[in-house]
Structure formats: C-alpha cells, structure tokens
Scaffold this motif. Structure first.
Motif, PDB file in Angstrom:
ATOM      1  N   THR A  57      11.697  60.242 -25.998  1.00 47.30           N
ATOM      2  CA  THR A  57      10.462  61.130 -26.486  1.00 47.30           C
ATOM      3  C   THR A  57       9.344  60.274 -27.134  1.00 47.30           C
ATOM      4  OG1 THR A  57      11.585  61.170 -28.795  1.00 47.30           O
ATOM      5  CG2 THR A  57      12.173  62.926 -27.165  1.00 47.30           C
ATOM      6  N   HIS A  58       9.868  59.327 -27.756  1.00 48.46           N
ATOM      7  CA  HIS A  58       8.795  58.420 -28.053  1.00 48.46           C
ATOM      8  C   HIS A  58       9.299  57.072 -28.721  1.00 48.46           C
ATOM      9  CE1 HIS A  58       9.995  60.250 -31.456  1.00 48.46           C
ATOM     10  NE2 HIS A  58       9.132  59.478 -32.704  1.00 48.46           N
ATOM     11  N   GLU A  59       8.523  56.430 -28.967  1.00 47.17           N
ATOM     12  CA  GLU A  59       8.766  54.688 -29.211  1.00 47.17           C
ATOM     13  C   GLU A  59       9.422  54.360 -30.614  1.00 47.17           C
ATOM     14  OE1 GLU A  59       5.956  55.696 -28.940  1.00 47.17           O
ATOM     15  OE2 GLU A  59       4.347  54.552 -29.841  1.00 47.17           O
ATOM     16  N   HIS A  60       9.248  55.188 -31.458  1.00 49.03           N
ATOM     17  CA  HIS A  60       9.651  55.068 -33.078  1.00 49.03           C
ATOM     18  C   HIS A  60      11.340  54.550 -33.017  1.00 49.03           C
ATOM     19  CE1 HIS A  60       6.374  57.690 -35.007  1.00 49.03           C
ATOM     20  NE2 HIS A  60       5.743  56.441 -34.560  1.00 49.03           N
ATOM     21  N   SER A  61      11.466  53.368 -33.866  1.00 47.53           N
ATOM     22  CA  SER A  61      12.739  52.812 -33.761  1.00 47.53           C
ATOM     23  C   SER A  61      14.057  53.620 -33.802  1.00 47.53           C
ATOM     24  CB  SER A  61      12.816  51.664 -34.476  1.00 47.53           C
ATOM     25  OG  SER A  61      12.857  52.338 -35.982  1.00 47.53           O
ATOM     26  N   ASP A  62      13.861  54.921 -34.514  1.00 45.15           N
ATOM     27  CA  ASP A  62      14.944  55.878 -34.805  1.00 45.15           C
ATOM     28  C   ASP A  62      15.193  56.649 -33.567  1.00 45.15           C
ATOM     29  OD1 ASP A  62      12.459  57.171 -35.390  1.00 45.15           O
ATOM     30  OD2 ASP A  62      13.473  58.771 -36.180  1.00 45.15           O
ATOM     31  N   HIS A  63      14.407  56.357 -32.413  1.00 42.76           N
ATOM     32  CA  HIS A  63      14.627  57.034 -31.080  1.00 42.76           C
ATOM     33  C   HIS A  63      14.865  56.106 -30.004  1.00 42.76           C
ATOM     34  CE1 HIS A  63      13.271  61.159 -32.574  1.00 42.76           C
ATOM     35  NE2 HIS A  63      12.616  60.246 -33.458  1.00 42.76           N
ATOM     36  N   VAL A  64      14.683  54.810 -30.150  1.00 36.36           N
ATOM     37  CA  VAL A  64      15.044  53.713 -28.862  1.00 36.36           C
ATOM     38  C   VAL A  64      15.822  52.518 -29.675  1.00 36.36           C
ATOM     39  CG1 VAL A  64      12.608  54.298 -28.063  1.00 36.36           C
ATOM     40  CG2 VAL A  64      12.726  52.655 -29.711  1.00 36.36           C
ATOM     41  N   PRO A 127       2.371  66.930 -31.539  1.00 34.29           N
ATOM     42  CA  PRO A 127       1.658  66.043 -32.414  1.00 34.29           C
ATOM     43  C   PRO A 127       2.441  65.294 -33.414  1.00 34.29           C
ATOM     44  CG  PRO A 127       1.828  68.513 -33.299  1.00 34.29           C
ATOM     45  CD  PRO A 127       2.646  68.319 -31.985  1.00 34.29           C
ATOM     46  N   HIS A 128       2.331  64.029 -33.197  1.00 30.36           N
ATOM     47  CA  HIS A 128       2.972  62.848 -33.787  1.00 30.36           C
ATOM     48  C   HIS A 128       2.501  61.459 -33.994  1.00 30.36           C
ATOM     49  CE1 HIS A 128       6.654  61.690 -35.983  1.00 30.36           C
ATOM     50  NE2 HIS A 128       7.050  60.907 -34.905  1.00 30.36           N
ATOM     51  N   ASP A 129       2.584  60.811 -34.744  1.00 26.85           N
ATOM     52  CA  ASP A 129       1.862  59.741 -34.848  1.00 26.85           C
ATOM     53  C   ASP A 129       2.316  58.436 -33.964  1.00 26.85           C
ATOM     54  OD1 ASP A 129       4.028  59.131 -36.378  1.00 26.85           O
ATOM     55  OD2 ASP A 129       2.658  58.674 -38.188  1.00 26.85           O
ATOM     56  N   THR A 149      11.573  67.433 -32.015  1.00 28.86           N
ATOM     57  CA  THR A 149      11.670  66.901 -33.370  1.00 28.86           C
ATOM     58  C   THR A 149      10.380  66.009 -33.550  1.00 28.86           C
ATOM     59  OG1 THR A 149      12.913  65.025 -33.018  1.00 28.86           O
ATOM     60  CG2 THR A 149      14.232  67.093 -33.308  1.00 28.86           C
ATOM     61  N   ASP A 150      10.025  65.678 -34.759  1.00 31.82           N
ATOM     62  CA  ASP A 150       8.974  64.533 -34.902  1.00 31.82           C
ATOM     63  C   ASP A 150       7.564  65.203 -34.576  1.00 31.82           C
ATOM     64  OD1 ASP A 150      11.600  63.088 -33.983  1.00 31.82           O
ATOM     65  OD2 ASP A 150      10.328  61.659 -35.299  1.00 31.82           O
ATOM     66  N   LEU A 151       7.279  66.313 -35.086  1.00 39.31           N
ATOM     67  CA  LEU A 151       6.070  67.041 -34.614  1.00 39.31           C
ATOM     68  C   LEU A 151       5.329  67.275 -36.257  1.00 39.31           C
ATOM     69  CD1 LEU A 151       6.475  70.376 -32.984  1.00 39.31           C
ATOM     70  CD2 LEU A 151       8.314  69.179 -34.118  1.00 39.31           C
ATOM     71  N   GLY A 197       2.745  64.228 -38.463  1.00 39.26           N
ATOM     72  CA  GLY A 197       3.918  63.805 -39.301  1.00 39.26           C
ATOM     73  C   GLY A 197       4.903  64.314 -38.881  1.00 39.26           C
ATOM     74  N   HIS A 198       5.888  64.970 -39.869  1.00 43.86           N
ATOM     75  CA  HIS A 198       7.096  65.588 -39.575  1.00 43.86           C
ATOM     76  C   HIS A 198       6.915  67.286 -39.859  1.00 43.86           C
ATOM     77  CE1 HIS A 198       9.495  62.359 -38.342  1.00 43.86           C
ATOM     78  NE2 HIS A 198       8.676  61.618 -38.796  1.00 43.86           N
ATOM     79  N   LEU A 199       7.760  67.802 -39.485  1.00 49.56           N
ATOM     80  CA  LEU A 199       7.815  69.385 -39.720  1.00 49.56           C
ATOM     81  C   LEU A 199       8.494  69.613 -40.932  1.00 49.56           C
ATOM     82  CD1 LEU A 199       6.164  71.542 -37.959  1.00 49.56           C
ATOM     83  CD2 LEU A 199       8.494  72.071 -37.028  1.00 49.56           C
TER      84      LEU A 199
HETATM   85 ZN   LIG Z   1       8.801  59.561 -34.716  1.00 50.80          ZN
END
Ligand SMILES: [Zn+2]
Ligand SMILES: [Zn+2]
Length: 267
Positions: A57-64, A127-129, A149-151, A197-199
């Motif tokens: 979904t995106h490169e943040h470490s909690d996803h990769v 929409p997320h950073d 998630t992460d929006l 940020g986050h929902l």
């Molecule tokens: Zn994230």
C-alpha cells in the motif's frame, strides 16, 4: 472454496493481510517479519509457499518491514507503485550498504486495475503522508472487498470504492480525546490528526452514518492505535453510527489486532 480474508496483523507495529480465492493468494503488505508472517500463516493452516504475490500500500515501515526477506525467500512478485518503490528503496539498505533489488518488481498505477491470477485488483489513492499511498478493492468469484487503512479522511473518491462491497477493512485508528490527552509529542499528535494522517473513530463513524451503503456482510475495524484507542471505544463508535442498519446478515463488526491474527473471514 470461495474468497477468504485473514488479517495476520494490524496496527502501527505491523500490518499484513491475506486475501485468497480458490486459485490465488495475495499478501497485502509485509509489515511483520518474514518469520512472524510464516508463523501466523501456518497457525491459520496456510502454507506461505502457496502465496502468489505481495501487494504494497505504501512505504511506511509498519507495511514493508518484512518485505525484502519475504519476497526473496519465496521468490514472489511484488506489486507497488513506482513512487512507493522509489521511496522504499531510498529508505532500505542491504547489509552491504547497497540499495535493495526486488527480482520480480511489478509496477502499477493508482486508478488502473490489474489482475493477479483470478483476483481483479483496483488500487485507489488515499490521503496519507507517504509517497503514493493506495487502498485496494479486490474482486473474485462474485465477491468485492475493499481495504483502506492509513488515511487522514475519507474523500468522495474513496467512498465510491466502498460501494457494493461484501467486506470492508477500514481504519479506526484513534479516539480523538485519548490522542489529545495522550503521551505523544504535539508534533506527532498533529500529524496523526491531519488530513494526511490517520482516521479517528469519529471520522469513520461519520462515514458509516452518512456515505456508507450498508452492503457489507462484514466490517473489520483495523490499524487501531494501542496508545490512543481502545477496542471497545472503536467498536461502540462504529456500532452507534451503523445504528439500525445492522442486521443478522449484514454489517457484522469485527476488530483486527496487532498481537494475533484474526479468524479468517469466508465470503
Ligand atoms: Zn502509514
Ligand atoms: Zn500504517
């Protein structure tokens, strides 16, 4: 056999979900270690070697954070956007200091559907950073699933993706009051609360009360903050908002957890 979704882990310490049809098995995000992914899949009776692909979904470490080891060990194709790949490869280094290479990188663009085996995947922008964050819908065997998630908020374009779904996996990250009075530094609080940020429980409840079409058999509340939320707060906010729409067959509410995998949901 139908379509099955198993949330292996969900939260700021790692996210990974298995989406499978009778013929295809996709791991969405690899945010827990390879070892932990194997352990959780095996505990659910799944063979990691049967995976077809990893989607990011995106490169943040909690996803990769488990991505490189997992992709190599299983020689799996990895699907991500070009911008996410660039951001990921800038942030990650091999033990030698080199940039990592994915042997089987598959690049997709947000908004352009593609097929993995018999599962049709549609990535959509959220929409997320991060560099180019996406949510996904999956269609197979007459079933539609959406995951986001992460929006920071739910734009109309994202609401559209949630129409006609049999299963929704949606972020219910924080309780606004717990975040406000909690231990995070102010800059972090601002980031979490921002439009990228986050929902919050409240923002998700707002979606349920106004835009949601009531179609899902199951709704999974995901990416709950351990610091700034409580499962019962997330659940009660969603239940209140779903109100009279809850029936025996629709809108069954479940919570994804960080420490242990969820029971698989069969559609
Ligand atoms: Zn994230
Ligand atoms: Zn995350």
């Amino acid at each position: 056999m139908g379509v099955t979704v198993s949330v292996l882990a969900s939260g700021s310490r790692g996210n990974s979900t298995l989406v499978q049809s009778s013929a295809t098995r996709i791991l969405v995000d690899a945010g827990i270690s390879c070892r932990e992914t194997f352990k959780r899949m095996k505990a659910g009776g799944e063979d990691p070697r049967s995976l077809s692909a990893i989607l990011i979904t995106h490169e943040h470490s909690d996803h990769v954070c488990g991505l490189l080891v997992l992709a190599r060990k299983l020689n799996l194709p990895v699907f991500m956007t070009a911008a996410t790949h660039q951001a990921w490869s800038r942030a990650v280094r091999e033990a030698t200091g080199e940039r990592p290479e994915l042997a089987r990188l598959e690049v997709f663009s947000s908004g352009c559907s593609f097929q993995i085996g018999d599962i049709a995947v549609t990535p959509f922008t959220i929409p997320h950073d991060a560099a180019d964050p996406v949510g996904f819908t999956f269609r197979a065997e007459g079933v539609k699933i959406a995951m986001a998630t992460d929006l920071g908020y739910v734009p109309a374009s994202v609401c559209d993706q949630f129409r006609g779904c049999d299963l929704l996996v949606l972020e219910s990250n924080h309780d606004l009051e717990m975040l406000r009075v909690g231990p995070y530094p102010w800059a972090v609080k601002q980031r979490v609360m921002s439009r990228v940020g986050h929902l919050s429980n409240t923002a998700l409840a707002e979606f349920f009360a106004t835009e949601y079409d009531g179609s899902a058999s199951y709704i999974v509340l995901a990416h709950l903050s351990e610091q700034n939320n409580h499962p019962e707060l997330a659940r009660s906010a969603a239940e209140r908002a779903l109100g009279g729409r809850r029936t025996l067959l629709h809108n069954r509410l479940m919570l994804a957890a960080q420490a242990e995998p969820m029971q698989p949901i069969r559609l």
